[in-house]
Design a protein around this motif. Structure first.
Motif, short mmCIF file in Angstrom:
data_model
loop_
_atom_site.label_atom_id
_atom_site.label_comp_id
_atom_site.label_asym_id
_atom_site.label_seq_id
_atom_site.Cartn_x
_atom_site.Cartn_y
_atom_site.Cartn_z
N PRO A 7 0.84 -1.20 0.00
CA PRO A 7 0.00 0.00 0.00
C PRO A 7 0.88 1.26 0.00
N ALA A 8 0.53 2.22 -0.86
CA ALA A 8 1.33 3.43 -1.00
C ALA A 8 0.50 4.65 -0.63
N ASP A 23 -2.48 1.72 -9.82
CA ASP A 23 -1.99 0.35 -9.91
C ASP A 23 -1.76 -0.15 -8.50
N GLY A 24 -2.64 -1.02 -7.99
CA GLY A 24 -2.51 -1.54 -6.64
C GLY A 24 -3.38 -0.76 -5.67
N ASP A 25 -2.97 -0.73 -4.40
CA ASP A 25 -3.71 -0.05 -3.35
C ASP A 25 -3.02 1.28 -3.05
N VAL A 26 -3.69 2.39 -3.42
CA VAL A 26 -3.09 3.71 -3.33
C VAL A 26 -3.96 4.63 -2.49
N THR A 27 -3.32 5.45 -1.65
CA THR A 27 -3.98 6.49 -0.87
C THR A 27 -3.39 7.84 -1.26
N THR A 51 -8.00 5.47 -2.25
CA THR A 51 -8.60 6.21 -1.14
C THR A 51 -8.05 7.62 -1.22
N ILE A 52 -8.96 8.62 -1.17
CA ILE A 52 -8.57 10.03 -1.22
C ILE A 52 -9.06 10.72 0.04
N TYR A 53 -8.17 11.53 0.66
CA TYR A 53 -8.52 12.38 1.79
C TYR A 53 -8.32 13.83 1.35
#
Length: 183
Positions: A7-8, A23-27, A51-53
């Protein structure tokens, strides 16, 4: 944007156009707003998640975000703005408009969320938590029951029921709850 196998988390100032493929699990932790219109935007391929904050305004129109797998939990938008200066109004606007279909989970308890369709299109599948939520034009919202089991952190919430708002009813009209609180 790639997670390189784990996760990045990336910090970005704003997103206003161009094409981004996840590409993959990104925040993404945003220090500015998001404005995606037309064919420019973000692509979340099946098997990836985003996921965006952000505490800033968000506008997603047209095909602004493509969640290719169609799984609402693969795209989460967290509105982190505090209430407005008067303590009762929204501190953030989130607008989802146009002729696209968006599968997403939006958690923005201090935001005004508007879902606006173009003609008879413009649909959101997923879940929305907002200060106010408005559906106008040809916009449509469909709760994704797969979100019922999501928890973040140590606690969890269970959805025991929901109200399908197909037209104005006593249950769907805003209520003045100010008399329920002590000053």
């Amino acid at each position: 944007i790639s997670d390189n196998g784990s996760p990045a988390i990336y910090s970005m100032s704003e997103i206003t156009g161009g094409m981004i493929t996840i590409d993959g699990d990104v925040t993404l932790v945003m220090s500015g707003g998001i404005s995606l219109t037309g064919q420019s935007g973000i692509v979340v391929p099946e098997g990836s998640s985003l996921t965006i904050y952000t505490a800033h305004d968000v506008e997603i129109a047209g095909q602004g975000i493509a969640n290719d797998g169609g799984v609402a939990s693969d795209f989460s938008l967290f509105g982190t703005a505090p209430m407005g200066d008067d303590g009762t109004s929204a501190g953030q606007d989130i607008k989802i408009a146009g002729n696209g279909v968006l599968a997403a989970a939006v958690y923005a308890p201090n935001a005004d969320v508007e879902i606006k369709g173009a003609g008879d299109t413009g649909e959101v599948y997923g879940g929305v938590v907002a200060l106010t939520a408005t559906i106008v034009g040809g916009g449509a919202f469909h709760f994704d029951e797969a979100l019922r089991g999501i928890s973040d952190g140590g606690g969890s919430y269970d959805i025991t029921s929901w109200l399908e708002m197909t037209s104005a009813t006593d249950e769907s009209r805003p209520k003045d709850l100010s008399t329920n609180f002590w000053e």
